[in-house]
Design a protein around this motif. Sequence first.
Motif, PDB file in Angstrom:
ATOM      1  N   ILE A 140      19.702  18.105 -15.187  1.00  0.00           N
ATOM      2  CA  ILE A 140      20.862  19.606 -16.207  1.00  0.00           C
ATOM      3  C   ILE A 140      20.791  18.550 -17.685  1.00  0.00           C
ATOM      4  CG2 ILE A 140      22.087  21.155 -16.573  1.00  0.00           C
ATOM      5  CD1 ILE A 140      23.261  21.040 -14.114  1.00  0.00           C
ATOM      6  N   SER A 141      20.193  19.080 -18.409  1.00  0.00           N
ATOM      7  CA  SER A 141      20.549  18.503 -19.575  1.00  0.00           C
ATOM      8  C   SER A 141      21.564  19.793 -20.422  1.00  0.00           C
ATOM      9  CB  SER A 141      19.388  18.561 -20.366  1.00  0.00           C
ATOM     10  OG  SER A 141      17.999  18.512 -20.767  1.00  0.00           O
ATOM     11  N   SER A 142      21.563  19.289 -21.767  1.00  0.00           N
ATOM     12  CA  SER A 142      21.950  20.320 -22.635  1.00  0.00           C
ATOM     13  C   SER A 142      21.125  20.626 -23.186  1.00  0.00           C
ATOM     14  CB  SER A 142      23.070  19.563 -23.743  1.00  0.00           C
ATOM     15  OG  SER A 142      24.650  19.011 -22.980  1.00  0.00           O
TER      16      SER A 142
ATOM     17  N   GLY B  26      28.429   3.782 -15.754  1.00  0.00           N
ATOM     18  CA  GLY B  26      27.586   4.202 -15.576  1.00  0.00           C
ATOM     19  C   GLY B  26      27.343   4.616 -14.867  1.00  0.00           C
ATOM     20  N   VAL B  27      26.640   5.795 -14.768  1.00  0.00           N
ATOM     21  CA  VAL B  27      26.242   6.861 -13.334  1.00  0.00           C
ATOM     22  C   VAL B  27      25.154   7.320 -13.276  1.00  0.00           C
ATOM     23  CG1 VAL B  27      29.026   7.812 -13.712  1.00  0.00           C
ATOM     24  CG2 VAL B  27      27.046   9.040 -14.999  1.00  0.00           C
ATOM     25  N   THR B  28      24.589   7.417 -12.644  1.00  0.00           N
ATOM     26  CA  THR B  28      23.077   7.605 -12.571  1.00  0.00           C
ATOM     27  C   THR B  28      22.708   9.085 -13.237  1.00  0.00           C
ATOM     28  OG1 THR B  28      23.561   8.441 -10.120  1.00  0.00           O
ATOM     29  CG2 THR B  28      22.512   6.375 -10.101  1.00  0.00           C
ATOM     30  N   ARG B  29      21.542   9.497 -13.838  1.00  0.00           N
ATOM     31  CA  ARG B  29      21.088  10.390 -13.879  1.00  0.00           C
ATOM     32  C   ARG B  29      19.668  10.388 -13.624  1.00  0.00           C
ATOM     33  NH1 ARG B  29      21.902  13.196 -20.439  1.00  0.00           N
ATOM     34  NH2 ARG B  29      21.182  14.560 -19.490  1.00  0.00           N
ATOM     35  N   PRO B  30      19.687  11.818 -12.815  1.00  0.00           N
ATOM     36  CA  PRO B  30      17.566  11.569 -12.676  1.00  0.00           C
ATOM     37  C   PRO B  30      16.960  11.862 -14.190  1.00  0.00           C
ATOM     38  CG  PRO B  30      19.021  13.910 -12.249  1.00  0.00           C
ATOM     39  CD  PRO B  30      20.147  12.868 -12.744  1.00  0.00           C
TER      40      PRO B  30
ATOM     41  N   ILE C 278      33.010   6.952 -19.056  1.00  0.00           N
ATOM     42  CA  ILE C 278      32.193   7.063 -18.147  1.00  0.00           C
ATOM     43  C   ILE C 278      30.542   7.912 -18.721  1.00  0.00           C
ATOM     44  CG2 ILE C 278      31.333   8.888 -16.850  1.00  0.00           C
ATOM     45  CD1 ILE C 278      34.648   9.431 -16.422  1.00  0.00           C
ATOM     46  N   THR C 279      29.486   6.984 -18.755  1.00  0.00           N
ATOM     47  CA  THR C 279      28.219   7.415 -19.445  1.00  0.00           C
ATOM     48  C   THR C 279      27.167   7.625 -18.696  1.00  0.00           C
ATOM     49  OG1 THR C 279      27.212   6.749 -21.477  1.00  0.00           O
ATOM     50  CG2 THR C 279      28.317   4.260 -20.123  1.00  0.00           C
ATOM     51  N   GLY C 280      26.097   8.458 -19.317  1.00  0.00           N
ATOM     52  CA  GLY C 280      25.888   8.269 -18.306  1.00  0.00           C
ATOM     53  C   GLY C 280      24.236   7.718 -18.431  1.00  0.00           C
ATOM     54  N   ALA C 281      23.335   7.336 -17.336  1.00  0.00           N
ATOM     55  CA  ALA C 281      22.115   6.078 -17.533  1.00  0.00           C
ATOM     56  C   ALA C 281      21.171   6.154 -19.186  1.00  0.00           C
ATOM     57  CB  ALA C 281      21.118   6.488 -16.265  1.00  0.00           C
ATOM     58  N   ASP C 282      21.257   7.024 -19.604  1.00  0.00           N
ATOM     59  CA  ASP C 282      20.072   7.107 -20.253  1.00  0.00           C
ATOM     60  C   ASP C 282      21.213   7.003 -21.873  1.00  0.00           C
ATOM     61  OD1 ASP C 282      21.925   9.229 -20.019  1.00  0.00           O
ATOM     62  OD2 ASP C 282      21.555  10.384 -21.567  1.00  0.00           O
TER      63      ASP C 282
ATOM     64  N   VAL D  77      28.861  21.799 -22.785  1.00  0.00           N
ATOM     65  CA  VAL D  77      28.568  21.551 -21.285  1.00  0.00           C
ATOM     66  C   VAL D  77      28.185  21.901 -20.658  1.00  0.00           C
ATOM     67  CG1 VAL D  77      30.664  22.779 -21.422  1.00  0.00           C
ATOM     68  CG2 VAL D  77      31.056  20.150 -20.536  1.00  0.00           C
ATOM     69  N   HIS D  78      27.972  20.610 -19.530  1.00  0.00           N
ATOM     70  CA  HIS D  78      27.150  22.024 -18.075  1.00  0.00           C
ATOM     71  C   HIS D  78      27.608  21.198 -16.974  1.00  0.00           C
ATOM     72  CE1 HIS D  78      24.281  18.127 -18.350  1.00  0.00           C
ATOM     73  NE2 HIS D  78      24.310  18.152 -19.076  1.00  0.00           N
ATOM     74  N   HIS D  79      27.300  21.487 -15.905  1.00  0.00           N
ATOM     75  CA  HIS D  79      28.203  21.064 -14.336  1.00  0.00           C
ATOM     76  C   HIS D  79      27.279  19.449 -14.261  1.00  0.00           C
ATOM     77  CE1 HIS D  79      28.145  25.017 -12.810  1.00  0.00           C
ATOM     78  NE2 HIS D  79      29.761  24.744 -13.204  1.00  0.00           N
TER      79      HIS D  79
ATOM     80  N   PRO E 272      20.778   8.607 -29.600  1.00  0.00           N
ATOM     81  CA  PRO E 272      20.781  10.154 -29.042  1.00  0.00           C
ATOM     82  C   PRO E 272      21.699   9.734 -28.114  1.00  0.00           C
ATOM     83  CG  PRO E 272      18.582   9.324 -30.041  1.00  0.00           C
ATOM     84  CD  PRO E 272      19.652   8.015 -29.816  1.00  0.00           C
ATOM     85  N   ARG E 273      23.058  10.764 -28.516  1.00  0.00           N
ATOM     86  CA  ARG E 273      23.355  11.722 -26.807  1.00  0.00           C
ATOM     87  C   ARG E 273      23.499  12.684 -26.352  1.00  0.00           C
ATOM     88  NH1 ARG E 273      27.906   7.981 -23.868  1.00  0.00           N
ATOM     89  NH2 ARG E 273      28.909   7.889 -26.330  1.00  0.00           N
TER      90      ARG E 273
HETATM   91  P1  ATP Z   1      21.677  16.766 -24.516  1.00  0.00           P
HETATM   92  O1  ATP Z   1      20.438  17.209 -23.853  1.00  0.00           O
HETATM   93  O2  ATP Z   1      21.700  17.134 -25.750  1.00  0.00           O
HETATM   94  O3  ATP Z   1      21.536  15.178 -24.887  1.00  0.00           O
HETATM   95  P2  ATP Z   1      23.604  15.485 -22.378  1.00  0.00           P
HETATM   96  O4  ATP Z   1      22.854  16.984 -21.795  1.00  0.00           O
HETATM   97  O5  ATP Z   1      22.934  14.364 -22.705  1.00  0.00           O
HETATM   98  O6  ATP Z   1      22.900  16.266 -23.785  1.00  0.00           O
HETATM   99  P3  ATP Z   1      25.389  15.124 -23.761  1.00  0.00           P
HETATM  100  O7  ATP Z   1      26.731  15.500 -23.957  1.00  0.00           O
HETATM  101  O8  ATP Z   1      24.300  14.077 -24.245  1.00  0.00           O
HETATM  102  O9  ATP Z   1      24.799  15.823 -22.364  1.00  0.00           O
HETATM  103  O10 ATP Z   1      25.316  13.660 -22.816  1.00  0.00           O
HETATM  104  C1  ATP Z   1      27.155  13.177 -22.453  1.00  0.00           C
HETATM  105  C2  ATP Z   1      27.198  12.029 -21.452  1.00  0.00           C
HETATM  106  O11 ATP Z   1      26.966  12.699 -20.280  1.00  0.00           O
HETATM  107  C3  ATP Z   1      26.282  10.963 -21.808  1.00  0.00           C
HETATM  108  O12 ATP Z   1      26.784  10.167 -21.156  1.00  0.00           O
HETATM  109  C4  ATP Z   1      25.508  11.439 -20.473  1.00  0.00           C
HETATM  110  O13 ATP Z   1      24.601  10.671 -20.382  1.00  0.00           O
HETATM  111  C5  ATP Z   1      25.964  12.152 -19.644  1.00  0.00           C
HETATM  112  N1  ATP Z   1      25.505  13.113 -18.569  1.00  0.00           N
HETATM  113  C6  ATP Z   1      24.938  14.535 -18.862  1.00  0.00           C
HETATM  114  N2  ATP Z   1      23.701  14.809 -17.818  1.00  0.00           N
HETATM  115  C7  ATP Z   1      24.273  14.180 -17.813  1.00  0.00           C
HETATM  116  C8  ATP Z   1      23.859  14.949 -16.208  1.00  0.00           C
HETATM  117  N3  ATP Z   1      22.806  15.966 -15.287  1.00  0.00           N
HETATM  118  N4  ATP Z   1      23.927  13.031 -14.892  1.00  0.00           N
HETATM  119  C9  ATP Z   1      25.061  12.994 -15.178  1.00  0.00           C
HETATM  120  N5  ATP Z   1      25.019  12.094 -16.573  1.00  0.00           N
HETATM  121  C10 ATP Z   1      24.905  13.088 -17.257  1.00  0.00           C
END
Ligand code: ATP
Length: 232
Positions: free
Chosen positions: A160-162, A132-136, A106-110, A16-18, A231-232
């Motif tokens: 930031i991504s995991s 749906g929330v914005t994600r860079p 709640i879900t990111g743009a990807d 989990v990240h910020h 993939p998420r």
């Molecule tokens: P990974 O890189 O392993 O896929 P991730 O950073 O995408 O990890 P997930 O656990 O896959 O993290 O994401 C969980 C949810 O949080 C998803 O809906 C994803 O779109 C959203 N999310 C992740 N990182 C962000 C971010 N930086 N800003 C906005 N939404 C995010």
Amino acid sequence: MAGRRVGVMGGTFDPVHHGHLVAASEAASLFGLDEVVFVPTGQPWQKTDRDVAPAEDRYLMTVIATASNPRFSVSRVDVDRGGPTYTIDTLTDLARQRPDDELFFITGADALSQILTWRDSAACFALAHFVGVTRPGFDLGAAHLPEGAVSLVEVPALAISSSDCRARVGRGMPVWYLVPDGVVQYIEKRGLYRTPVGARTTAREGVPGRDAAPSGDRPPEPPTTDLQEVPR
Ligand code: ATP
Ligand code: MG
């Protein structure tokens, strides 16, 4: 308590990240949510595309990251069910546990761009309103989604991504300030992600997590019309 507005933040949270925390906090503020439940995915079956940290570690990191926020909680529904996680199961279980609550997924743009490929996506839309929330790095578009089912919101951009956090730990780089302090310490304590990504036994980055098709030794499930790997 009846009639609460409850956000559901699903993810692998590895770690989990910020970005996750800001997305949840902003959605809670914009939608007047009483609570946001973080739901770490269950452990995928063996031989997935990459090693995913044990579900208990991902669950505990999520607890550590959310502990200080009185509106944040963590659910074990997906961890305890085991196997790949499908959002329809998450929402069905949460709706059963909280029949009077209104759910906001709640879900990111990807992830949003893949939503129609999810198992039983129409049933998902019936169980929760989607945020749906914005994600860079990803376009937030809902043109293809059912009208009224999804709200799009802009949240502070955190690139930031995991995956990047895991890769950084593997290279010996810091993840301070990308993830909460307690999560940095937990990663260190448990020795997570030390194997550099390139040295993992499996090649492709990308996580069969929530809504991923099962893989490995198990026979594939019979094809359904709307299920593909997400993939998420
Ligand atoms: P990974 O890189 O392993 O896929 P991730 O950073 O995408 O990890 P997930 O656990 O896959 O993290 O994401 C969980 C949810 O949080 C998803 O809906 C994803 O779109 C959203 N999310 C992740 N990182 C962000 C971010 N930086 N800003 C906005 N939404 C995010
Ligand atoms: Mg992801």
